[in-house]
Design an enzyme around this catalytic site. Structure first.
Site, short mmCIF file in Angstrom:
data_model
loop_
_atom_site.label_atom_id
_atom_site.label_comp_id
_atom_site.label_asym_id
_atom_site.label_seq_id
_atom_site.Cartn_x
_atom_site.Cartn_y
_atom_site.Cartn_z
N ASP A 30 87.57 45.00 40.58
CA ASP A 30 86.28 45.10 39.88
C ASP A 30 85.99 46.57 39.57
O ASP A 30 86.19 47.45 40.42
CB ASP A 30 85.18 44.50 40.79
CG ASP A 30 83.90 44.20 40.04
OD1 ASP A 30 83.49 43.04 40.02
OD2 ASP A 30 83.31 45.15 39.48
N ASN A 86 79.38 33.45 41.04
CA ASN A 86 78.08 33.30 40.39
C ASN A 86 78.18 32.40 39.17
O ASN A 86 79.11 32.54 38.36
CB ASN A 86 77.56 34.68 39.95
CG ASN A 86 77.33 35.61 41.12
OD1 ASN A 86 76.97 35.19 42.21
ND2 ASN A 86 77.57 36.91 40.91
N HIS A 99 84.85 33.29 37.27
CA HIS A 99 85.57 34.25 38.12
C HIS A 99 85.07 34.14 39.54
O HIS A 99 83.93 33.74 39.78
CB HIS A 99 85.42 35.69 37.60
CG HIS A 99 84.02 36.11 37.39
ND1 HIS A 99 83.27 35.76 36.27
CD2 HIS A 99 83.17 36.85 38.16
CE1 HIS A 99 82.07 36.28 36.36
NE2 HIS A 99 81.97 36.93 37.51
P1 5GP Z 1 79.21 38.47 37.63
O1 5GP Z 1 77.93 39.25 37.74
O2 5GP Z 1 79.36 37.82 36.28
O3 5GP Z 1 79.42 37.50 38.75
O4 5GP Z 1 80.37 39.52 37.82
C1 5GP Z 1 80.91 40.28 36.79
C2 5GP Z 1 81.70 41.39 37.46
O5 5GP Z 1 82.63 41.87 36.53
C3 5GP Z 1 80.86 42.57 37.92
O6 5GP Z 1 81.08 42.78 39.32
C4 5GP Z 1 81.38 43.74 37.08
O7 5GP Z 1 81.44 44.94 37.81
C5 5GP Z 1 82.75 43.26 36.68
N1 5GP Z 1 83.21 43.71 35.37
C6 5GP Z 1 82.52 43.63 34.20
N2 5GP Z 1 83.28 44.10 33.18
C7 5GP Z 1 84.47 44.46 33.74
C8 5GP Z 1 85.67 45.01 33.18
O8 5GP Z 1 85.79 45.27 31.99
N3 5GP Z 1 86.70 45.25 34.04
C9 5GP Z 1 86.60 44.97 35.38
N4 5GP Z 1 87.68 45.23 36.14
N5 5GP Z 1 85.48 44.46 35.94
C10 5GP Z 1 84.43 44.22 35.11
#
Ligand code: 5GP
Ligand code: ZN
Length: 137
Positions: A30, A86, A99
Protein backbone atom coordinates in the site's frame (compact mmCIF):
# COMPACT_ATOMS: atom_id res chain seq x y z
CA UNK A 1 -12.12 -1.36 -16.62
CA UNK A 2 -9.40 0.83 -18.11
CA UNK A 3 -10.21 3.74 -15.78
CA UNK A 4 -9.80 1.61 -12.64
CA UNK A 5 -6.42 2.15 -10.99
CA UNK A 6 -6.36 -1.29 -9.36
CA UNK A 7 -7.21 -3.02 -12.68
CA UNK A 8 -4.21 -1.25 -14.20
CA UNK A 9 -1.93 -2.10 -11.29
CA UNK A 10 -3.12 -5.72 -11.20
CA UNK A 11 -2.48 -6.04 -14.94
CA UNK A 12 1.04 -4.67 -14.52
CA UNK A 13 0.29 -1.57 -16.66
CA UNK A 14 1.19 0.63 -13.71
CA UNK A 15 4.31 -0.40 -11.78
CA UNK A 16 3.78 -1.49 -8.17
CA UNK A 17 5.80 -3.01 -5.34
CA UNK A 18 4.54 -6.55 -5.90
CA UNK A 19 5.30 -9.10 -3.18
CA UNK A 20 3.26 -11.98 -4.64
CA UNK A 21 1.52 -12.79 -7.90
CA UNK A 22 -0.39 -15.75 -9.33
CA UNK A 23 -2.87 -16.21 -12.16
CA UNK A 24 -5.73 -14.57 -10.24
CA UNK A 25 -4.14 -12.06 -7.88
CA UNK A 26 -1.41 -9.48 -7.40
CA UNK A 27 -0.35 -8.52 -3.87
CA UNK A 28 1.17 -5.05 -3.60
CA UNK A 29 2.47 -2.77 -0.88
CA UNK A 30 0.00 0.00 0.00
CA UNK A 31 1.28 3.50 -0.90
CA UNK A 32 -0.19 4.87 2.34
CA UNK A 33 0.64 2.11 4.80
CA UNK A 34 -0.95 1.93 8.25
CA UNK A 35 2.19 0.10 9.36
CA UNK A 36 5.40 -1.20 7.77
CA UNK A 37 4.50 -3.95 5.31
CA UNK A 38 0.79 -3.04 4.80
CA UNK A 39 -0.20 -4.96 1.67
CA UNK A 40 -3.24 -5.19 -0.61
CA UNK A 41 -4.54 -8.31 -2.35
CA UNK A 42 -5.97 -7.32 -5.73
CA UNK A 43 -7.85 -9.74 -7.98
CA UNK A 44 -6.74 -9.34 -11.61
CA UNK A 45 -10.38 -9.19 -12.72
CA UNK A 46 -12.58 -6.26 -11.75
CA UNK A 47 -15.20 -6.70 -9.02
CA UNK A 48 -16.37 -3.66 -7.10
CA UNK A 49 -16.73 -5.40 -3.75
CA UNK A 50 -17.32 -8.65 -1.87
CA UNK A 51 -20.90 -9.00 -3.10
CA UNK A 52 -19.65 -9.00 -6.71
CA UNK A 53 -16.65 -11.31 -6.48
CA UNK A 54 -17.44 -14.98 -7.30
CA UNK A 55 -17.37 -17.38 -4.33
CA UNK A 56 -14.45 -19.46 -5.60
CA UNK A 57 -12.29 -16.36 -6.07
CA UNK A 58 -13.26 -15.00 -2.65
CA UNK A 59 -12.14 -18.31 -1.15
CA UNK A 60 -8.87 -18.16 -3.09
CA UNK A 61 -8.27 -14.60 -1.83
CA UNK A 62 -8.33 -15.92 1.74
CA UNK A 63 -5.81 -18.62 0.83
CA UNK A 64 -3.53 -15.90 -0.58
CA UNK A 65 -4.08 -13.86 2.61
CA UNK A 66 -2.93 -16.84 4.68
CA UNK A 67 0.22 -17.17 2.59
CA UNK A 68 1.08 -13.47 2.86
CA UNK A 69 0.42 -13.09 6.59
CA UNK A 70 2.56 -16.16 7.22
CA UNK A 71 5.34 -14.36 5.33
CA UNK A 72 4.71 -11.22 7.39
CA UNK A 73 4.91 -13.07 10.71
CA UNK A 74 8.04 -14.97 9.71
CA UNK A 75 9.97 -12.38 7.72
CA UNK A 76 9.13 -8.82 8.79
CA UNK A 77 8.57 -10.04 11.50
CA UNK A 78 5.28 -8.64 12.84
CA UNK A 79 3.62 -9.60 16.14
CA UNK A 80 0.10 -9.87 14.71
CA UNK A 81 -1.92 -8.66 11.75
CA UNK A 82 -5.34 -7.30 10.81
CA UNK A 83 -7.23 -8.31 7.69
CA UNK A 84 -9.50 -5.45 6.66
CA UNK A 85 -11.81 -5.40 3.69
CA UNK A 86 -13.85 -2.23 3.15
CA UNK A 87 -17.07 -2.30 1.11
CA UNK A 88 -18.89 0.90 0.22
CA UNK A 89 -18.16 4.54 0.88
CA UNK A 90 -19.74 4.44 4.35
CA UNK A 91 -17.31 1.68 5.28
CA UNK A 92 -14.29 3.63 4.08
CA UNK A 93 -13.84 2.08 0.64
CA UNK A 94 -12.10 4.58 -1.62
CA UNK A 95 -11.05 2.34 -4.52
CA UNK A 96 -14.02 0.45 -5.92
CA UNK A 97 -12.12 -2.64 -7.04
CA UNK A 98 -12.32 -5.43 -4.44
CA UNK A 99 -9.21 -5.60 -2.26
CA UNK A 100 -8.13 -6.98 1.08
CA UNK A 101 -5.83 -5.05 3.39
CA UNK A 102 -3.22 -7.13 5.21
CA UNK A 103 -1.89 -4.94 8.00
CA UNK A 104 1.07 -6.19 10.02
CA UNK A 105 0.87 -5.16 13.67
CA UNK A 106 3.74 -4.43 16.02
CA UNK A 107 3.44 -4.11 19.80
CA UNK A 108 2.64 -0.47 20.63
CA UNK A 109 2.23 0.63 16.98
CA UNK A 110 -0.97 2.67 17.61
CA UNK A 111 -2.17 1.89 14.06
CA UNK A 112 -5.77 2.28 15.24
CA UNK A 113 -7.52 -0.50 13.35
CA UNK A 114 -10.37 -0.46 15.83
CA UNK A 115 -13.87 0.73 16.72
CA UNK A 116 -15.75 1.97 19.76
CA UNK A 117 -17.91 -0.90 21.10
CA UNK A 118 -21.63 -0.16 21.42
CA UNK A 119 -24.26 -2.35 23.11
CA UNK A 120 -26.34 -5.09 21.51
CA UNK A 121 -29.92 -4.20 22.39
CA UNK A 122 -32.65 -6.85 22.71
CA UNK A 123 -34.59 -5.08 19.97
CA UNK A 124 -31.72 -5.13 17.45
CA UNK A 125 -30.84 -8.74 18.31
CA UNK A 126 -34.43 -9.94 17.81
CA UNK A 127 -34.90 -8.00 14.58
CA UNK A 128 -31.69 -9.31 13.03
CA UNK A 129 -32.23 -12.91 14.17
CA UNK A 130 -35.71 -12.82 12.59
CA UNK A 131 -34.37 -11.45 9.30
CA UNK A 132 -31.50 -13.95 9.23
CA UNK A 133 -33.95 -16.84 9.75
CA UNK A 134 -35.79 -15.80 6.61
CA UNK A 135 -32.79 -15.01 4.43
CA UNK A 136 -29.71 -16.96 5.51
CA UNK A 137 -30.74 -20.34 6.93
P1 5GP B 1 -9.83 1.42 0.69
O1 5GP B 1 -9.95 2.71 1.46
O2 5GP B 1 -10.55 1.49 -0.63
O3 5GP B 1 -10.19 0.21 1.48
O4 5GP B 1 -8.29 1.25 0.41
C1 5GP B 1 -7.61 1.80 -0.66
C2 5GP B 1 -6.14 1.69 -0.34
O5 5GP B 1 -5.42 1.77 -1.55
C3 5GP B 1 -5.61 2.79 0.57
O6 5GP B 1 -5.00 2.19 1.71
C4 5GP B 1 -4.59 3.54 -0.30
O7 5GP B 1 -3.47 3.94 0.43
C5 5GP B 1 -4.25 2.50 -1.35
N1 5GP B 1 -3.93 3.03 -2.66
C6 5GP B 1 -4.67 3.93 -3.37
N2 5GP B 1 -4.09 4.15 -4.58
C7 5GP B 1 -2.98 3.36 -4.61
C8 5GP B 1 -1.98 3.15 -5.61
O8 5GP B 1 -1.98 3.73 -6.69
N3 5GP B 1 -0.99 2.26 -5.31
C9 5GP B 1 -0.95 1.60 -4.11
N4 5GP B 1 0.06 0.73 -3.93
N5 5GP B 1 -1.88 1.78 -3.15
C10 5GP B 1 -2.88 2.66 -3.41
ZN1 ZN C 1 -10.74 -2.62 -11.36
Amino acid sequence: MSDCIFCRIAAGEIPSATIYEDENFRVILDLGPATKGHALILPKAHYADLTEIPEDLAAKAMVVAKKVVTFMKDALPCDGYNIVQNNGESAGQTVFHFHMHLIPRYKGDHAGVTWKPGKLTDEARDEILEKAKGLMQ
